[in-house]
Design a protein around this motif. Structure first.
Motif, PDB file in Angstrom:
ATOM      1  N   LEU A 190      -6.340  13.413  -2.975  1.00 47.75           N
ATOM      2  CA  LEU A 190      -7.225  14.115  -3.902  1.00 47.75           C
ATOM      3  C   LEU A 190      -6.873  15.589  -3.850  1.00 47.75           C
ATOM      4  O   LEU A 190      -6.149  16.044  -2.962  1.00 47.75           O
ATOM      5  CB  LEU A 190      -8.702  13.868  -3.558  1.00 47.75           C
ATOM      6  N   THR A 191      -7.361  16.336  -4.825  1.00 48.76           N
ATOM      7  CA  THR A 191      -7.075  17.763  -4.895  1.00 48.76           C
ATOM      8  C   THR A 191      -8.337  18.551  -4.562  1.00 48.76           C
ATOM      9  O   THR A 191      -9.386  18.318  -5.149  1.00 48.76           O
ATOM     10  CB  THR A 191      -6.572  18.165  -6.291  1.00 48.76           C
ATOM     11  N   GLU A 192      -8.221  19.465  -3.611  1.00 46.31           N
ATOM     12  CA  GLU A 192      -9.325  20.329  -3.224  1.00 46.31           C
ATOM     13  C   GLU A 192      -8.830  21.772  -3.218  1.00 46.31           C
ATOM     14  O   GLU A 192      -7.921  22.118  -2.459  1.00 46.31           O
ATOM     15  CB  GLU A 192      -9.850  19.957  -1.836  1.00 46.31           C
ATOM     16  N   ASN A 193      -9.411  22.611  -4.088  1.00 37.78           N
ATOM     17  CA  ASN A 193      -9.007  24.027  -4.151  1.00 37.78           C
ATOM     18  C   ASN A 193      -7.497  24.186  -4.299  1.00 37.78           C
ATOM     19  O   ASN A 193      -6.856  24.967  -3.597  1.00 37.78           O
ATOM     20  CB  ASN A 193      -9.495  24.771  -2.904  1.00 37.78           C
ATOM     21  N   SER A 194      -6.918  23.399  -5.203  1.00 35.74           N
ATOM     22  CA  SER A 194      -5.479  23.412  -5.521  1.00 35.74           C
ATOM     23  C   SER A 194      -4.619  22.875  -4.384  1.00 35.74           C
ATOM     24  O   SER A 194      -3.401  22.987  -4.426  1.00 35.74           O
ATOM     25  CB  SER A 194      -5.013  24.831  -5.892  1.00 35.74           C
ATOM     26  N   GLU A 244       0.809  -1.219   0.000  1.00 39.47           N
ATOM     27  CA  GLU A 244       0.000   0.000   0.000  1.00 39.47           C
ATOM     28  C   GLU A 244       0.844   1.273   0.000  1.00 39.47           C
ATOM     29  O   GLU A 244       0.370   2.338   0.376  1.00 39.47           O
ATOM     30  CB  GLU A 244      -0.937  -0.002   1.217  1.00 39.47           C
ATOM     31  N   VAL A 245       2.120   1.174  -0.414  1.00 40.21           N
ATOM     32  CA  VAL A 245       2.976   2.362  -0.474  1.00 40.21           C
ATOM     33  C   VAL A 245       2.423   3.343  -1.505  1.00 40.21           C
ATOM     34  O   VAL A 245       2.077   2.963  -2.625  1.00 40.21           O
ATOM     35  CB  VAL A 245       4.434   1.988  -0.815  1.00 40.21           C
ATOM     36  N   PHE A 246       2.357   4.601  -1.116  1.00 38.14           N
ATOM     37  CA  PHE A 246       1.781   5.653  -1.963  1.00 38.14           C
ATOM     38  C   PHE A 246       2.795   6.784  -2.087  1.00 38.14           C
ATOM     39  O   PHE A 246       3.441   7.153  -1.107  1.00 38.14           O
ATOM     40  CB  PHE A 246       0.489   6.174  -1.334  1.00 38.14           C
ATOM     41  N   THR A 247       2.941   7.348  -3.295  1.00 36.76           N
ATOM     42  CA  THR A 247       3.885   8.447  -3.519  1.00 36.76           C
ATOM     43  C   THR A 247       3.206   9.582  -4.270  1.00 36.76           C
ATOM     44  O   THR A 247       2.496   9.351  -5.245  1.00 36.76           O
ATOM     45  CB  THR A 247       5.121   7.980  -4.320  1.00 36.76           C
ATOM     46  N   LEU A 248       3.469  10.805  -3.798  1.00 35.76           N
ATOM     47  CA  LEU A 248       2.998  12.011  -4.473  1.00 35.76           C
ATOM     48  C   LEU A 248       4.142  13.015  -4.449  1.00 35.76           C
ATOM     49  O   LEU A 248       4.736  13.261  -3.396  1.00 35.76           O
ATOM     50  CB  LEU A 248       1.775  12.584  -3.750  1.00 35.76           C
ATOM     51  N   SER A 249       4.482  13.588  -5.621  1.00 31.85           N
ATOM     52  CA  SER A 249       5.620  14.504  -5.700  1.00 31.85           C
ATOM     53  C   SER A 249       5.267  15.748  -6.502  1.00 31.85           C
ATOM     54  O   SER A 249       4.432  15.710  -7.404  1.00 31.85           O
ATOM     55  CB  SER A 249       6.829  13.818  -6.352  1.00 31.85           C
ATOM     56  N   ARG A 250       5.962  16.844  -6.151  1.00 35.95           N
ATOM     57  CA  ARG A 250       5.879  18.089  -6.905  1.00 35.95           C
ATOM     58  C   ARG A 250       7.195  18.827  -6.706  1.00 35.95           C
ATOM     59  O   ARG A 250       7.482  19.317  -5.620  1.00 35.95           O
ATOM     60  CB  ARG A 250       4.718  18.967  -6.421  1.00 35.95           C
ATOM     61  N   GLY A 251       8.010  18.872  -7.769  1.00 31.92           N
ATOM     62  CA  GLY A 251       9.313  19.520  -7.640  1.00 31.92           C
ATOM     63  C   GLY A 251      10.148  18.821  -6.569  1.00 31.92           C
ATOM     64  O   GLY A 251      10.347  17.614  -6.613  1.00 31.92           O
ATOM     65  N   THR A 252      10.617  19.589  -5.586  1.00 31.10           N
ATOM     66  CA  THR A 252      11.408  19.020  -4.492  1.00 31.10           C
ATOM     67  C   THR A 252      10.535  18.525  -3.347  1.00 31.10           C
ATOM     68  O   THR A 252      11.050  17.971  -2.379  1.00 31.10           O
ATOM     69  CB  THR A 252      12.397  20.063  -3.951  1.00 31.10           C
ATOM     70  N   GLU A 253       9.228  18.727  -3.443  1.00 29.92           N
ATOM     71  CA  GLU A 253       8.316  18.291  -2.384  1.00 29.92           C
ATOM     72  C   GLU A 253       7.805  16.886  -2.697  1.00 29.92           C
ATOM     73  O   GLU A 253       7.524  16.556  -3.848  1.00 29.92           O
ATOM     74  CB  GLU A 253       7.140  19.247  -2.258  1.00 29.92           C
ATOM     75  N   ILE A 268      -1.107  18.887   2.454  1.00 33.31           N
ATOM     76  CA  ILE A 268       0.333  18.967   2.226  1.00 33.31           C
ATOM     77  C   ILE A 268       0.540  19.519   0.819  1.00 33.31           C
ATOM     78  O   ILE A 268      -0.358  19.438  -0.019  1.00 33.31           O
ATOM     79  CB  ILE A 268       0.993  17.576   2.398  1.00 33.31           C
ATOM     80  N   MET A 269       1.710  20.105   0.565  1.00 35.89           N
ATOM     81  CA  MET A 269       1.994  20.729  -0.735  1.00 35.89           C
ATOM     82  C   MET A 269       0.906  21.748  -1.090  1.00 35.89           C
ATOM     83  O   MET A 269       0.234  21.648  -2.125  1.00 35.89           O
ATOM     84  CB  MET A 269       2.099  19.675  -1.843  1.00 35.89           C
ATOM     85  N   ARG A 270       0.725  22.709  -0.211  1.00 36.58           N
ATOM     86  CA  ARG A 270      -0.293  23.720  -0.439  1.00 36.58           C
ATOM     87  C   ARG A 270       0.099  24.601  -1.641  1.00 36.58           C
ATOM     88  O   ARG A 270       1.253  24.671  -2.026  1.00 36.58           O
ATOM     89  CB  ARG A 270      -0.472  24.574   0.820  1.00 36.58           C
ATOM     90  N   PRO A 271      -0.871  25.309  -2.226  1.00 37.63           N
ATOM     91  CA  PRO A 271      -0.581  26.132  -3.406  1.00 37.63           C
ATOM     92  C   PRO A 271       0.513  27.155  -3.129  1.00 37.63           C
ATOM     93  O   PRO A 271       0.557  27.753  -2.053  1.00 37.63           O
ATOM     94  CB  PRO A 271      -1.925  26.832  -3.696  1.00 37.63           C
ATOM     95  N   ARG A 272       1.394  27.331  -4.086  1.00 37.28           N
ATOM     96  CA  ARG A 272       2.453  28.315  -3.959  1.00 37.28           C
ATOM     97  C   ARG A 272       1.952  29.677  -4.389  1.00 37.28           C
ATOM     98  O   ARG A 272       1.227  29.800  -5.371  1.00 37.28           O
ATOM     99  CB  ARG A 272       3.670  27.915  -4.810  1.00 37.28           C
ATOM    100  N   LEU A 273       2.380  30.712  -3.670  1.00 34.98           N
ATOM    101  CA  LEU A 273       1.992  32.076  -4.038  1.00 34.98           C
ATOM    102  C   LEU A 273       2.849  32.545  -5.199  1.00 34.98           C
ATOM    103  O   LEU A 273       4.079  32.443  -5.166  1.00 34.98           O
ATOM    104  CB  LEU A 273       2.180  33.015  -2.840  1.00 34.98           C
ATOM    105  N   LEU A 274       2.211  33.027  -6.242  1.00 37.31           N
ATOM    106  CA  LEU A 274       2.928  33.521  -7.414  1.00 37.31           C
ATOM    107  C   LEU A 274       3.178  35.018  -7.280  1.00 37.31           C
ATOM    108  O   LEU A 274       2.343  35.758  -6.756  1.00 37.31           O
ATOM    109  CB  LEU A 274       2.102  33.253  -8.685  1.00 37.31           C
ATOM    110  N   ALA A 275       4.336  35.445  -7.739  1.00 38.94           N
ATOM    111  CA  ALA A 275       4.659  36.864  -7.682  1.00 38.94           C
ATOM    112  C   ALA A 275       3.712  37.641  -8.592  1.00 38.94           C
ATOM    113  O   ALA A 275       3.334  37.203  -9.675  1.00 38.94           O
ATOM    114  CB  ALA A 275       6.099  37.088  -8.123  1.00 38.94           C
ATOM    115  N   ALA A 276       3.315  38.815  -8.140  1.00 38.01           N
ATOM    116  CA  ALA A 276       2.402  39.646  -8.915  1.00 38.01           C
ATOM    117  C   ALA A 276       3.100  40.139 -10.173  1.00 38.01           C
ATOM    118  O   ALA A 276       4.283  40.491 -10.170  1.00 38.01           O
ATOM    119  CB  ALA A 276       1.933  40.829  -8.070  1.00 38.01           C
ATOM    120  N   ILE A 277       2.375  40.150 -11.291  1.00 40.25           N
ATOM    121  CA  ILE A 277       2.919  40.620 -12.553  1.00 40.25           C
ATOM    122  C   ILE A 277       2.550  42.077 -12.734  1.00 40.25           C
ATOM    123  O   ILE A 277       1.379  42.449 -12.704  1.00 40.25           O
ATOM    124  CB  ILE A 277       2.356  39.791 -13.722  1.00 40.25           C
TER     125      ILE A 277
END
Length: 205
Positions: free
Chosen positions: A173-177, A67-76, A195-204
């Motif tokens: 699952l994904t809820e509100n990013s 039942e090993v589960f893996t989720l990745s995003r970049g270095t997270e 975990i891995m909450r949405p990252r804040l993007l710099a304002a353009i």
């Protein structure tokens, strides 16, 4: 006009080349050696799941390797599995904390240093339904590294008979990013945390 002895000149060049060769060999034998990655029995680099299974055995933690589960995003990343035996623990026992899983976690938000952790779930289970709980991340030194708020679903206050024939498992699952991790158990208790909450993007501008 001064002349240079050809034989002396050749000897000087050979000596310089020899010193340079020895220096390069010494350098290659020390600082430039690549770090070896863990390998499996086939000589291939171990997957995150294989590394988790080995780490759990080294730590004396009995997990469900199927039942090993893996989720990745970049270095997270999170690679986790439920602890075997959780299935036979009733919901009411979680008031004092129950180890529900073992995981490798590296996260920027919430900030969790990369490492292996025992996951200990707490909840006051007095009736079926959804309630608030918490999950402690206990590091390899036995200290609580952090604590995550958790929503807990209670489906039964006692262990159902079918729990003896079922295994706990991990899903997401994904809820509100946000990435929401679920540790689900047939004993009637399910823990979820962000975990891995949405990252804040710099304002353009």
């Amino acid at each position: 006009m001064k002349t240079t002895n050809p034989l002396l000149k050749r000897r000087t060049l050979y000596l310089a080349a020899g010193v340079l060769s020895i220096s390069l060999l010494l350098l290659g034998g020390s600082a430039c050696q690549p770090t070896a990655s863990p390998t499996n029995s086939s000589g291939q680099a171990q997957s995150p799941g294989e590394q988790l299974v080995k780490a759990s055995k080294d730590a004396g933690v009995n997990i469900h390797p199927e039942e090993v589960f893996t989720l990745s995003r970049g270095t997270e990343t999170i690679t986790g599995a439920p602890i075997a035996g959780w299935e036979q623990i009733p919901a009411t026992a979680h008031a004092n904390g129950v180890e529900i899983g073992y995981a490798f976690i590296s996260s920027e938000e919430p900030r969790i240093p990369a490492g292996y952790y025992r996951l200990k779930g707490f909840v006051q289970a007095s009736q079926v339904g959804r309630t608030e709980g918490r999950v402690q991340l206990i590091d390899q030194g036995g200290k609580v590294a952090t604590e995550l708020p958790s929503q807990v679903e209670i489906h039964s206050l006692t262990v159902p008979a079918e729990a003896a024939r079922s295994r706990s498992f991990v899903t997401a699952l994904t809820e509100n990013s946000r990435s929401v991790i679920w540790f689900r158990c047939p004993n009637g208790v399910c823990f979820r945390f962000d975990i891995m909450r949405p990252r804040l993007l710099a304002a353009i501008h």
